[in-house]
Design an enzyme around this catalytic site. Structure first.
Site, PDB file in Angstrom:
ATOM      1  N   GLU A  52      15.518   6.699  -3.783  1.00  0.00           N
ATOM      2  CA  GLU A  52      16.834   7.020  -4.344  1.00  0.00           C
ATOM      3  C   GLU A  52      17.210   8.467  -4.046  1.00  0.00           C
ATOM      4  O   GLU A  52      18.383   8.778  -3.814  1.00  0.00           O
ATOM      5  CB  GLU A  52      16.847   6.709  -5.849  1.00  0.00           C
TER       6      GLU A  52
ATOM      7  N   HIS B 243      11.209   9.849  -3.672  1.00  0.00           N
ATOM      8  CA  HIS B 243      11.662   8.503  -4.038  1.00  0.00           C
ATOM      9  C   HIS B 243      12.844   8.108  -3.149  1.00  0.00           C
ATOM     10  O   HIS B 243      13.684   8.950  -2.821  1.00  0.00           O
ATOM     11  CB  HIS B 243      12.055   8.466  -5.515  1.00  0.00           C
TER      12      HIS B 243
ATOM     13  N   SER C  63      10.165  -3.771  -8.142  1.00  0.00           N
ATOM     14  CA  SER C  63      10.248  -5.005  -8.933  1.00  0.00           C
ATOM     15  C   SER C  63       8.902  -5.522  -9.425  1.00  0.00           C
ATOM     16  O   SER C  63       8.682  -6.734  -9.494  1.00  0.00           O
ATOM     17  CB  SER C  63      10.994  -6.095  -8.143  1.00  0.00           C
TER      18      SER C  63
ATOM     19  N   GLY D  86      14.414  -2.600  -7.909  1.00  0.00           N
ATOM     20  CA  GLY D  86      15.458  -3.007  -8.840  1.00  0.00           C
ATOM     21  C   GLY D  86      16.161  -4.299  -8.485  1.00  0.00           C
ATOM     22  O   GLY D  86      17.198  -4.624  -9.059  1.00  0.00           O
TER      23      GLY D  86
ATOM     24  N   ASN E 227       8.327   5.030 -13.916  1.00  0.00           N
ATOM     25  CA  ASN E 227       9.396   5.902 -13.422  1.00  0.00           C
ATOM     26  C   ASN E 227      10.656   5.539 -14.195  1.00  0.00           C
ATOM     27  O   ASN E 227      11.270   4.505 -13.939  1.00  0.00           O
ATOM     28  CB  ASN E 227       9.588   5.661 -11.917  1.00  0.00           C
TER      29      ASN E 227
ATOM     30  N   GLY F  93       9.495   0.878 -12.178  1.00  0.00           N
ATOM     31  CA  GLY F  93      10.752   1.403 -12.688  1.00  0.00           C
ATOM     32  C   GLY F  93      11.176   0.693 -13.958  1.00  0.00           C
ATOM     33  O   GLY F  93      10.706   0.992 -15.049  1.00  0.00           O
TER      34      GLY F  93
ATOM     35  N   LYS G  81      13.469   7.028 -14.188  1.00  0.00           N
ATOM     36  CA  LYS G  81      14.728   7.332 -13.498  1.00  0.00           C
ATOM     37  C   LYS G  81      15.697   8.038 -14.466  1.00  0.00           C
ATOM     38  O   LYS G  81      15.253   8.797 -15.303  1.00  0.00           O
ATOM     39  CB  LYS G  81      15.316   6.059 -12.885  1.00  0.00           C
TER      40      LYS G  81
ATOM     41  N   GLU H 168       7.108   1.722  -1.468  1.00  0.00           N
ATOM     42  CA  GLU H 168       8.179   1.032  -2.184  1.00  0.00           C
ATOM     43  C   GLU H 168       9.236   0.577  -1.186  1.00  0.00           C
ATOM     44  O   GLU H 168      10.104   1.376  -0.783  1.00  0.00           O
ATOM     45  CB  GLU H 168       8.835   1.981  -3.192  1.00  0.00           C
TER      46      GLU H 168
HETATM   47  P1  PGA Z   1      11.759  -1.068 -10.085  1.00  0.00           P
HETATM   48  O1  PGA Z   1      11.732   0.432  -9.502  1.00  0.00           O
HETATM   49  O2  PGA Z   1      10.383  -1.322 -10.647  1.00  0.00           O
HETATM   50  O3  PGA Z   1      12.800  -1.032 -11.146  1.00  0.00           O
HETATM   51  O4  PGA Z   1      12.068  -1.976  -8.950  1.00  0.00           O
HETATM   52  C1  PGA Z   1      10.598   0.928  -8.876  1.00  0.00           C
HETATM   53  C2  PGA Z   1      10.836   2.346  -8.432  1.00  0.00           C
HETATM   54  O5  PGA Z   1      11.942   2.644  -7.945  1.00  0.00           O
HETATM   55  O6  PGA Z   1       9.931   3.203  -8.541  1.00  0.00           O
END
Ligand code: PGA
Length: 246
Positions: A95, A93, A208, A169, A10, A229, A12, A163
């Site tokens: 976000e 997601h 992460s 992140g 992903n 991500g 983003k 998630e």
């Molecule tokens: P991250 O994001 O691997 O950077 O923690 C995962 C995601 O939001 O899909």
């Protein structure tokens, strides 16, 4: 049970045409791990160039609108991303749930729009830190599954990504035991909703995931892959995660 592991990236709001060489390197490496499905969701502007540059790799969108067309300035539909070359999209997601106020019903409608157009859906769920600390993580997540799962969901075209919001992140991850407990709870909820088909629906872990922790997380019971991500932005970090799934 026929679930193959799926490792999905992903990007983003990151990446540019200059980054397409990373996708080529990812596709080359993925070819050497035939037991793993590999996919990368990219910003809408990169779907067409990515799909054209790396036809062997499953390229996806990060979101779609639930409607097929209409007066929705700035949005893209499932049909549009499909025409651009997407084979799937992430929906719901955290976000987007946080920044755009998307609710479970919106996420469900988006996943159903994907299915109408023959695309696959990765439906995201996950609790906040406050919800986990209040002992409500399982209740929150299973309620999200109940509200977000598209009508007629099957393993053919629909996957769930668990998630935890606090793990995205941040470099923090749940313990393997906590992941196993949550994935088991999601599987049980799916079984209550769709019966035997639940055994075919992949449940990814996201938050992460790195080359260092991927092997442990990807081999927890009921973990059928990862949504990645930051570590999906470069082949150097993403390829070891694909290898860890094999
Ligand atoms: P991250 O994001 O691997 O950077 O923690 C995962 C995601 O939001 O899909």
């Amino acid at each position: 049970m026929t679930r193959r592991k799926l490792v999905a990236g992903n990007w983003k709001m990151n990446g540019s045409r200059a980054a397409l060489s990373e996708l080529s390197a990812i596709a080359d490496a993925a070819a050497g791990h035939a037991g793993v499905d590999v996919a990368v969701a990219v910003p809408a502007t990169l779907i067409a160039p990515a799909a054209e540059a790396v036809p062997a790799l499953s390229i996806g969108a990060e979101d779609v609108h639930a409607a097929d067309q209409g007066a929705h300035t700035g949005c893209v539909s499932a049909a549009m991303v499909k025409e651009a070359g997407a084979r799937f999209s992430i929906v719901g997601h955290s976000e987007r749930r946080a920044d755009q106020g998307e609710r479970d019903a919106d996420v469900k409608a988006k996943a159903e729009a994907l299915h109408r157009h023959g695309l696959h859906a990765i439906v995201c769920v996950g609790e906040t830190l406050d919800e986990r600390e209040a002992g409500r993580a399982e209740a929150v997540v299973t309620a999200q599954v109940a509200g977000s799962l598209p009508q007629g969901a099957s393993g053919e075209w629909c996957a769930i990504a668990y998630e935890p919001v606090w793990a995205i992140g941040t470099g923090r991850t749940p313990t393997a035991d906590d992941v196993a407990t949550m994935h088991g709870a999601i599987r049980a909820k799916l079984t209550a909703m769709v019966g035997a088909e639940a055994a075919e629906i992949r449940i990814l872990y996201g938050g992460s995931v790195t080359p260092d922790n991927a092997r442990e997380l990807l081999h927890v019971a009921d973990v059928d892959g990862a949504l990645v991500g930051g570590a999906s932005l470069t082949a150097a970090k993403f390829v070891p995660i694909i290898a860890a799934a094999d």
